[in-house]
Design a protein around this motif. Structure first.
Motif, PDB file in Angstrom:
ATOM      1  N   TRP A 152       0.857  -1.193   0.000  1.00  0.00           N
ATOM      2  CA  TRP A 152       0.000   0.000   0.000  1.00  0.00           C
ATOM      3  C   TRP A 152       0.890   1.240   0.000  1.00  0.00           C
ATOM      4  CZ3 TRP A 152      -1.565  -3.989   3.475  1.00  0.00           C
ATOM      5  CH2 TRP A 152      -0.831  -4.045   4.665  1.00  0.00           C
ATOM      6  N   LEU A 153       0.380   2.300  -0.593  1.00  0.00           N
ATOM      7  CA  LEU A 153       1.146   3.539  -0.732  1.00  0.00           C
ATOM      8  C   LEU A 153       0.388   4.667  -0.042  1.00  0.00           C
ATOM      9  CD1 LEU A 153       2.331   3.263  -4.441  1.00  0.00           C
ATOM     10  CD2 LEU A 153       3.788   3.246  -2.406  1.00  0.00           C
ATOM     11  N   VAL A 154       0.531   4.723   1.279  1.00  0.00           N
ATOM     12  CA  VAL A 154      -0.174   5.737   2.064  1.00  0.00           C
ATOM     13  C   VAL A 154       0.791   6.577   2.906  1.00  0.00           C
ATOM     14  CG1 VAL A 154      -2.333   4.436   2.137  1.00  0.00           C
ATOM     15  CG2 VAL A 154      -0.611   4.049   3.909  1.00  0.00           C
ATOM     16  N   THR A 155       2.076   6.223   2.922  1.00  0.00           N
ATOM     17  CA  THR A 155       3.116   6.996   3.598  1.00  0.00           C
ATOM     18  C   THR A 155       4.395   6.864   2.774  1.00  0.00           C
ATOM     19  OG1 THR A 155       3.822   5.104   4.947  1.00  0.00           O
ATOM     20  CG2 THR A 155       2.174   6.587   5.923  1.00  0.00           C
ATOM     21  N   MET A 156       5.401   7.658   3.135  1.00  0.00           N
ATOM     22  CA  MET A 156       6.727   7.507   2.535  1.00  0.00           C
ATOM     23  C   MET A 156       7.696   7.148   3.664  1.00  0.00           C
ATOM     24  SD  MET A 156       6.652   7.807  -0.768  1.00  0.00           S
ATOM     25  CE  MET A 156       8.438   7.896  -1.000  1.00  0.00           C
ATOM     26  N   ARG A 157       7.787   5.865   3.937  1.00  0.00           N
ATOM     27  CA  ARG A 157       8.663   5.374   4.989  1.00  0.00           C
ATOM     28  C   ARG A 157       9.725   4.466   4.385  1.00  0.00           C
ATOM     29  NH1 ARG A 157       4.723   3.213   9.587  1.00  0.00           N
ATOM     30  NH2 ARG A 157       6.723   2.792  10.585  1.00  0.00           N
ATOM     31  N   GLY A 158      10.320   3.596   5.186  1.00  0.00           N
ATOM     32  CA  GLY A 158      11.431   2.781   4.722  1.00  0.00           C
ATOM     33  C   GLY A 158      11.105   1.930   3.514  1.00  0.00           C
ATOM     34  N   GLY A 159       9.939   1.261   3.551  1.00  0.00           N
ATOM     35  CA  GLY A 159       9.557   0.404   2.432  1.00  0.00           C
ATOM     36  C   GLY A 159       9.384   1.173   1.144  1.00  0.00           C
ATOM     37  N   GLU A 160       8.865   2.383   1.247  1.00  0.00           N
ATOM     38  CA  GLU A 160       8.658   3.209   0.062  1.00  0.00           C
ATOM     39  C   GLU A 160       9.986   3.772  -0.463  1.00  0.00           C
ATOM     40  OE1 GLU A 160       5.356   2.009   1.759  1.00  0.00           O
ATOM     41  OE2 GLU A 160       6.574   3.450   2.895  1.00  0.00           O
ATOM     42  N   ARG A 161      10.962   3.970   0.429  1.00  0.00           N
ATOM     43  CA  ARG A 161      12.280   4.403  -0.024  1.00  0.00           C
ATOM     44  C   ARG A 161      12.960   3.287  -0.814  1.00  0.00           C
ATOM     45  NH1 ARG A 161      11.171   9.537   0.044  1.00  0.00           N
ATOM     46  NH2 ARG A 161      10.740  10.353   2.122  1.00  0.00           N
ATOM     47  N   VAL A 162      12.768   2.058  -0.389  1.00  0.00           N
ATOM     48  CA  VAL A 162      13.277   0.924  -1.174  1.00  0.00           C
ATOM     49  C   VAL A 162      12.578   0.879  -2.534  1.00  0.00           C
ATOM     50  CG1 VAL A 162      13.458  -1.594  -1.293  1.00  0.00           C
ATOM     51  CG2 VAL A 162      13.904  -0.405   0.872  1.00  0.00           C
ATOM     52  N   LEU A 163      11.267   1.086  -2.515  1.00  0.00           N
ATOM     53  CA  LEU A 163      10.511   1.108  -3.771  1.00  0.00           C
ATOM     54  C   LEU A 163      11.052   2.163  -4.727  1.00  0.00           C
ATOM     55  CD1 LEU A 163       8.077   0.240  -5.515  1.00  0.00           C
ATOM     56  CD2 LEU A 163       6.690   1.865  -4.202  1.00  0.00           C
ATOM     57  N   GLU A 164      11.419   3.325  -4.214  1.00  0.00           N
ATOM     58  CA  GLU A 164      11.990   4.371  -5.068  1.00  0.00           C
ATOM     59  C   GLU A 164      13.248   3.888  -5.777  1.00  0.00           C
ATOM     60  OE1 GLU A 164      11.128   8.740  -3.428  1.00  0.00           O
ATOM     61  OE2 GLU A 164      12.313   7.537  -2.053  1.00  0.00           O
ATOM     62  N   ARG A 165      14.099   3.173  -5.067  1.00  0.00           N
ATOM     63  CA  ARG A 165      15.342   2.708  -5.676  1.00  0.00           C
ATOM     64  C   ARG A 165      15.071   1.610  -6.709  1.00  0.00           C
ATOM     65  NH1 ARG A 165      15.916   6.441  -3.021  1.00  0.00           N
ATOM     66  NH2 ARG A 165      15.523   7.202  -5.131  1.00  0.00           N
ATOM     67  N   VAL A 215      -3.776   3.814  -2.544  1.00  0.00           N
ATOM     68  CA  VAL A 215      -2.765   4.845  -2.716  1.00  0.00           C
ATOM     69  C   VAL A 215      -3.311   6.196  -2.265  1.00  0.00           C
ATOM     70  CG1 VAL A 215      -3.428   5.241  -5.137  1.00  0.00           C
ATOM     71  CG2 VAL A 215      -1.157   5.919  -4.361  1.00  0.00           C
ATOM     72  N   ASP A 216      -2.460   6.951  -1.607  1.00  0.00           N
ATOM     73  CA  ASP A 216      -2.740   8.345  -1.285  1.00  0.00           C
ATOM     74  C   ASP A 216      -1.731   9.166  -2.081  1.00  0.00           C
ATOM     75  OD1 ASP A 216      -3.078  10.879  -0.299  1.00  0.00           O
ATOM     76  OD2 ASP A 216      -2.944  10.317   1.820  1.00  0.00           O
ATOM     77  N   GLU A 217      -2.171   9.721  -3.180  1.00  0.00           N
ATOM     78  CA  GLU A 217      -1.247  10.404  -4.089  1.00  0.00           C
ATOM     79  C   GLU A 217      -0.633  11.650  -3.469  1.00  0.00           C
ATOM     80  OE1 GLU A 217      -3.172  11.099  -7.792  1.00  0.00           O
ATOM     81  OE2 GLU A 217      -3.499   8.961  -8.212  1.00  0.00           O
ATOM     82  N   THR A 218      -1.251  12.190  -2.436  1.00  0.00           N
ATOM     83  CA  THR A 218      -0.723  13.422  -1.832  1.00  0.00           C
ATOM     84  C   THR A 218       0.583  13.188  -1.086  1.00  0.00           C
ATOM     85  OG1 THR A 218      -1.946  13.144   0.249  1.00  0.00           O
ATOM     86  CG2 THR A 218      -3.074  14.293  -1.559  1.00  0.00           C
ATOM     87  N   VAL A 219       0.885  11.946  -0.717  1.00  0.00           N
ATOM     88  CA  VAL A 219       2.106  11.679   0.050  1.00  0.00           C
ATOM     89  C   VAL A 219       3.245  11.172  -0.821  1.00  0.00           C
ATOM     90  CG1 VAL A 219       0.694  11.117   2.069  1.00  0.00           C
ATOM     91  CG2 VAL A 219       1.567   9.268   0.631  1.00  0.00           C
ATOM     92  N   LEU A 220       2.982  10.893  -2.079  1.00  0.00           N
ATOM     93  CA  LEU A 220       3.977  10.238  -2.918  1.00  0.00           C
ATOM     94  C   LEU A 220       5.105  11.173  -3.323  1.00  0.00           C
ATOM     95  CD1 LEU A 220       1.805   8.082  -5.355  1.00  0.00           C
ATOM     96  CD2 LEU A 220       2.749   7.475  -3.119  1.00  0.00           C
ATOM     97  N   SER A 221       6.291  10.614  -3.439  1.00  0.00           N
ATOM     98  CA  SER A 221       7.442  11.363  -3.936  1.00  0.00           C
ATOM     99  C   SER A 221       7.332  11.535  -5.446  1.00  0.00           C
ATOM    100  CB  SER A 221       8.726  10.611  -3.607  1.00  0.00           C
ATOM    101  OG  SER A 221       8.790   9.396  -4.348  1.00  0.00           O
ATOM    102  N   GLN A 222       8.125  12.451  -5.978  1.00  0.00           N
ATOM    103  CA  GLN A 222       8.134  12.661  -7.420  1.00  0.00           C
ATOM    104  C   GLN A 222       8.626  11.423  -8.148  1.00  0.00           C
ATOM    105  OE1 GLN A 222       6.821  15.249  -9.145  1.00  0.00           O
ATOM    106  NE2 GLN A 222       6.100  15.845  -7.103  1.00  0.00           N
ATOM    107  N   THR A 223       9.524  10.671  -7.530  1.00  0.00           N
ATOM    108  CA  THR A 223      10.005   9.430  -8.147  1.00  0.00           C
ATOM    109  C   THR A 223       8.860   8.473  -8.408  1.00  0.00           C
ATOM    110  OG1 THR A 223      12.178   9.613  -7.116  1.00  0.00           O
ATOM    111  CG2 THR A 223      11.502   7.418  -7.820  1.00  0.00           C
TER     112      THR A 223
END
Length: 386
Positions: free
Chosen positions: A24-37, A52-60
């Motif tokens: 799930w994509l509702v925060t930008m925490r450790g798991g989402e940082r791995v996803l970015e890479r 998904v909460d698009e308001t919290v997503l990084s530009q990546t």
């Protein structure tokens, strides 16, 4: 910023269609940082997730096409998604991924249960088997209210059966630590390789302005055990700066002595300074990996860490920090006494060099190598059946 290219072998292959499944994509925490890479490695990949909460997503992440499962259509799914856990297996299995040649599932909630083509490559990067149905089941159950406890009792056995069964679907599994690798073997019956998650170690640097105050940094939630640090430092009178917010904040403030102070939020430049100027980082949680101790070492400071879980892999006892072996105040106080005696021999350069074992480049190179290995396995199996 480190720029890591996919190895030339991968670049020479025909273009692949890649899908990344994230729980799930509702925060930008450790798991989402791995996803970015992972997205850096596969910039044309499509992302599939339950909500998904698009308001919290990084530009990546926003640069990718993102699709949701049927869970997203359910009432209040964006905030109450975990209550729909029993419906997630079917939601995953109804995703049509037949167009994709490479499927990457990022597992912490259920993702690995997707159905892929027989000749497609499916790799799983596992942050953790679902703790609330496996090793932390009894702790979650004890902390739940009456209705939530009953609900968990009803759904957990079926979810365990599906979780174990669906673990046969990936062609290859990567774990984010040796600790998680052992849990994968126990709960799923699968072997896994270890690819440590990426830590942005280049963002941290050493300072000469080290203080006599230790820091504790994380969410103020029960499993992180901030109470151990607050109680141990209150007892001994050592200075502690607690950095974080959460439901335990007010209770911790009420039990803390005058030598313990709290900050709920910091700018990143302030956080970097807090790491670099601390006498030590105190890390009391049993984590699957734990990025925070690596960040502390990248800033040239030692860590007093609970000696179970990922902390045993990220902190070298007697070289980059001190381990304590029971989640008790007495054990932490005893470790701090040992730390005080050991600190004059601590070399910040050793900690910084150790932190570099977990940098972005190591992750991306290791991840790409494991994908190539999975591709070779699938190609060999396909040749045998042709």
């Amino acid at each position: 910023m480190n720029v890591v290219t996919i190895p030339s072998e991968a670049e020479s292959r025909p273009a692949r269609k890649v899908a990344i499944i994230h729980y799930w994509l509702v925060t930008m925490r450790g798991g989402e940082r791995v996803l970015e890479r992972i997205c850096d490695l596969y910039p044309d990949a499509d992302i599939f997730t339950h909500v998904v909460d698009e308001t919290v997503l990084s530009q990546t992440l926003k640069r990718h096409r993102i699709f949701t499962t049927s869970i997203a259509k359910l009432p209040f799914a964006r905030s109450q998604y975990q209550k729909y856990l029993p419906l997630m297996p079917r939601a995953l299995e109804t995703l049509d991924l037949s167009a994709y040649d490479l499927v990457i599932s990022c597992e912490a909630g259920p993702t690995k249960g997707v159905i892929t083509r027989p000749d497609a490559v499916h790799v799983t990067y596992c942050h953790s088997p679902m703790r609330y149905i496996w090793d932390q089941y009894h702790a979650y159950r004890a902390a739940s209210g009456r209705l939530a406890k009953l609900y968990l009792q009803m759904v957990a056995p079926r979810m365990r059966a599906w979780d174990r069964m669906s673990a046969s679907r990936p062609d290859l599994i990567m774990a984010n630590s040796q600790f998680v690798r052992r849990r994968i073997a126990k709960f799923w019956g699968r072997e896994a390789s270890v690819v440590y998650p990426p830590v942005e170690v280049d963002l941290f640097q050493r300072s000469d302005a080290v203080t006599d105050e230790c820091v504790w940094i994380s969410q103020l939630v029960p499993y992180k055990r901030p109470d151990l640090a607050v109680d141990a430092f209150t007892r001994t009178g050592r200075k502690l700066h607690v950095i974080g917010d959460g439901p335990m904040l007010e209770a911790l403030k009420a039990r803390a002595g005058p030598n313990v102070r709290f900050t709920t939020r910091m700018r990143f430049d302030e956080l970097r300074a807090a790491y670099a100027q601390a006498r030590a980082l105190i890390f009391t949680a049993e984590e699957d990996f734990g990025i925070i101790p690596v960040e502390s070492q990248a800033a040239g400071r030692p860590v007093v860490v609970f000696g179970r879980g990922g902390g045993t892999e990220t902190v070298i006892d007697g070289a980059t920090g001190i381990h304590f072996h029971e989640q008790t105040v007495d054990s932490l106080v005893e470790a701090m006494d040992r730390f005080d005696a050991w600190l004059p021999s601590f070399d910040p350069a050793v900690a910084i060099a150790h932190a570099r074992n977990f940098d972005r480049a190591r992750f991306m190179q290791g991840f790409a190598a494991e994908v190539r290995r999975a591709e070779a396995l699938v190609a060999a199996n396909t040749a045998l059946t042709d």
